[in-house]
Design a protein around this motif. Structure first.
Motif, mmCIF file in Angstrom:
data_model
loop_
_atom_site.group_PDB
_atom_site.id
_atom_site.type_symbol
_atom_site.label_atom_id
_atom_site.label_comp_id
_atom_site.label_asym_id
_atom_site.label_seq_id
_atom_site.Cartn_x
_atom_site.Cartn_y
_atom_site.Cartn_z
ATOM 1 N N ARG A 57 7.107 4.302 7.282
ATOM 2 C CA ARG A 57 6.697 3.899 5.922
ATOM 3 C C ARG A 57 5.628 4.842 5.408
ATOM 4 O O ARG A 57 4.685 5.207 6.099
ATOM 5 C CB ARG A 57 6.111 2.477 5.931
ATOM 6 C CG ARG A 57 7.114 1.388 6.211
ATOM 7 C CD ARG A 57 6.403 0.066 6.300
ATOM 8 N NE ARG A 57 5.262 0.152 7.220
ATOM 9 C CZ ARG A 57 4.502 -0.878 7.569
ATOM 10 N NH1 ARG A 57 4.760 -2.053 7.063
ATOM 11 N NH2 ARG A 57 3.509 -0.741 8.408
ATOM 12 N N ASP B 292 6.975 -6.522 3.245
ATOM 13 C CA ASP B 292 7.180 -5.452 4.219
ATOM 14 C C ASP B 292 8.544 -5.671 4.876
ATOM 15 O O ASP B 292 8.679 -6.348 5.897
ATOM 16 C CB ASP B 292 6.052 -5.491 5.261
ATOM 17 C CG ASP B 292 6.076 -4.300 6.205
ATOM 18 O OD1 ASP B 292 7.138 -3.663 6.322
ATOM 19 O OD2 ASP B 292 5.030 -4.007 6.813
ATOM 20 N N ARG C 233 11.581 2.359 11.434
ATOM 21 C CA ARG C 233 11.466 2.261 9.969
ATOM 22 C C ARG C 233 10.054 1.872 9.564
ATOM 23 O O ARG C 233 9.503 2.409 8.599
ATOM 24 C CB ARG C 233 12.472 1.245 9.430
ATOM 25 C CG ARG C 233 13.897 1.742 9.320
ATOM 26 C CD ARG C 233 14.782 0.702 8.689
ATOM 27 N NE ARG C 233 14.302 0.335 7.353
ATOM 28 C CZ ARG C 233 14.730 -0.729 6.673
ATOM 29 N NH1 ARG C 233 15.624 -1.540 7.228
ATOM 30 N NH2 ARG C 233 14.267 -0.987 5.480
ATOM 31 N N PRO D 144 2.493 2.067 3.002
ATOM 32 C CA PRO D 144 3.159 0.776 2.913
ATOM 33 C C PRO D 144 2.358 -0.259 2.155
ATOM 34 O O PRO D 144 2.935 -1.178 1.607
ATOM 35 C CB PRO D 144 3.304 0.364 4.384
ATOM 36 C CG PRO D 144 2.202 1.082 5.090
ATOM 37 C CD PRO D 144 2.038 2.369 4.357
#
Length: 399
Positions: free
Chosen positions: A391, A201, A387, A394
């Motif tokens: 996602r 991540d 950000r 994710p």
């Protein structure tokens, strides 16, 4: 506050009381009692820190798979054994091995703590519960540090051994307290996808790194950089450091829960993180003004900077808790908590030499440079959180 949070607070108070006494005496304990050289102590601690960085996130995965309560109890018992083992240390490699287990164990306890809160507390109340635990953590360390002054004054092997064995007992008591928490079921991971998803991540890992460096810097500003600066660039008493640390300690205990108000999600954390970083930058500017000033003015500026720094630290720590809880999938809370600890460990390695080079090497411009770092954090942290929030899919969803 629910039952799990109250139990974690009591376990944290007991545990950090012992840790506070140990941290106060550790330098003399390892050199004067264990017989290690200062270079061996530094090398052993560096090896331990490296082990913590490498293994924290995998241990967070174990927390999620086996359940945070069970793993935390085992980690606390292992840490108790480590502090008993320190009574027999006399060589670098035995100390390095124990220091490595301690670093990994402490990171595991912290990630399990976060996962327990995530499992037992509704999402909207997690940051507040974390604030209560952090406040208790600071109180325990402060009380332990006061008690640690007694063996320092005695400066005897018996006194140092009593600190080690006493700390081991606090880990055993904390394990018994945590065992009273109702069992939290381990959350199954998706069958497809990577195991160590937190490391993949990128927005979160970048945030963890920024958070780790900024946290290490604000933690070391008053205890490391300030005394060195006062000696080199002012004629004021270094007793000001104790006053500044007292402001910080009392404030963190009394105001951490207040600072957590209104920050429940990662989106809430964006303005809080920006505000906190800019406030710490302002504290750096105040400290820069103390160079070559009259002692009375230095004292006033240092105490004002300590109050400003405290507010910034409270807001930054609040924002971090909200981001970690909110961006982590429910089945990987322990892993994300551990990945955030990895960022803190990297920061702990980088901050002391950076602060020393800037503040001692450059003087007042060095404080302004540290302030510029926090101004950059005020921009970078919110951008990385956005950000993370943007996602799309994710991680694989549970089936």
């Amino acid at each position: 506050m629910n039952r799990t949070s109250r139990i974690l607070m009591f376990a944290t108070l007991v545990n950090t009381f012992g840790n506070g006494a140990y941290l106060t005496t550790s330098a003399l304990l390892l050199t004067r009692s264990a017989g290690l050289s200062t270079a061996e102590v530094a090398a052993g601690m560096s090896i331990g820190a490296f082990a913590g960085m490498v293994l924290s996130t995998p241990m967070g995965y174990v927390v999620d798979r086996l359940g945070p309560k069970r793993v935390q109890v085992v980690a606390l018992l292992a840490l108790a054994a480590c502090f008993v083992g320190l009574t027999r240390v006399g060589q670098l490699w035995s100390f390095a091995a124990i220091a490595s287990v301690i670093a990994v164990g402490e990171a595991t306890v912290k990630s399990a703590n976060g996962a327990l809160i995530a499992a037992a507390v509704p999402p909207g109340e997690r940051v507040r519960a974390r604030a209560y635990v952090r406040s208790t953590n600071n109180a325990g360390i402060a009380l332990g540090a006061l008690v640690g002054g007694i063996p320092l004054a005695l400066d005897s092997r018996a006194g140092y051994l009593a600190v080690l064995l006493g700390n081991a007992v606090t880990f055993l008591v904390a394990a018994a307290v945590v065992a009273r928490i109702r069992d939290v079921a381990a959350v199954p991971a998706p069958k497809d996808g990577p195991r160590l998803v937190a490391l993949r991540d990128r927005p979160f890992m970048a945030f963890a790194l920024v958070d780790g460096v900024s946290a290490a810097l604000y933690n070391e500003m008053l205890s490391l950089a300030l005394p060195l600066f006062l000696v080199a660039y002012t004629h004021a008493s270094v007793a000001l450091v104790s006053a500044a640390l007292l402001v910080n300690t009392v404030g963190c205990v009394a105001l951490q829960v207040w600072a957590a108000r209104g920050a429940e999600t990662a989106a809430d954390a964006i303005p809080v993180a920006r505000r906190g970083a800019l406030v710490v930058a302002a504290a750096c500017a105040l400290l820069a003004l103390t160079a070559h000033r009259p002692s009375w003015l230095v004292a006033a500026l240092v105490l004002l900077a300590a109050v400003v720094h405290l507010l910034g630290e409270l807001w930054l720590s609040t924002a971090t808790a909200a981001v970690v809880f909110d961006l982590a999938p429910e089945w990987a809370q322990g892993q994300y908590q551990a990945a955030q600890q990895t960022g803190r460990q990297i920061g702990n390695l980088a901050a002391p030499p950076l602060l020393t080079a800037l503040v001692v090497g450059l003087g007042a411009p060095g404080w302004l440079a540290v302030g510029a770092v926090f101004a950059a954090v005020a921009w970078a942290a919110p951008a990385l959180v956005r950000r993370g929030l943007r996602r799309s899919a994710p991680v694989p969803a549970l089936t």
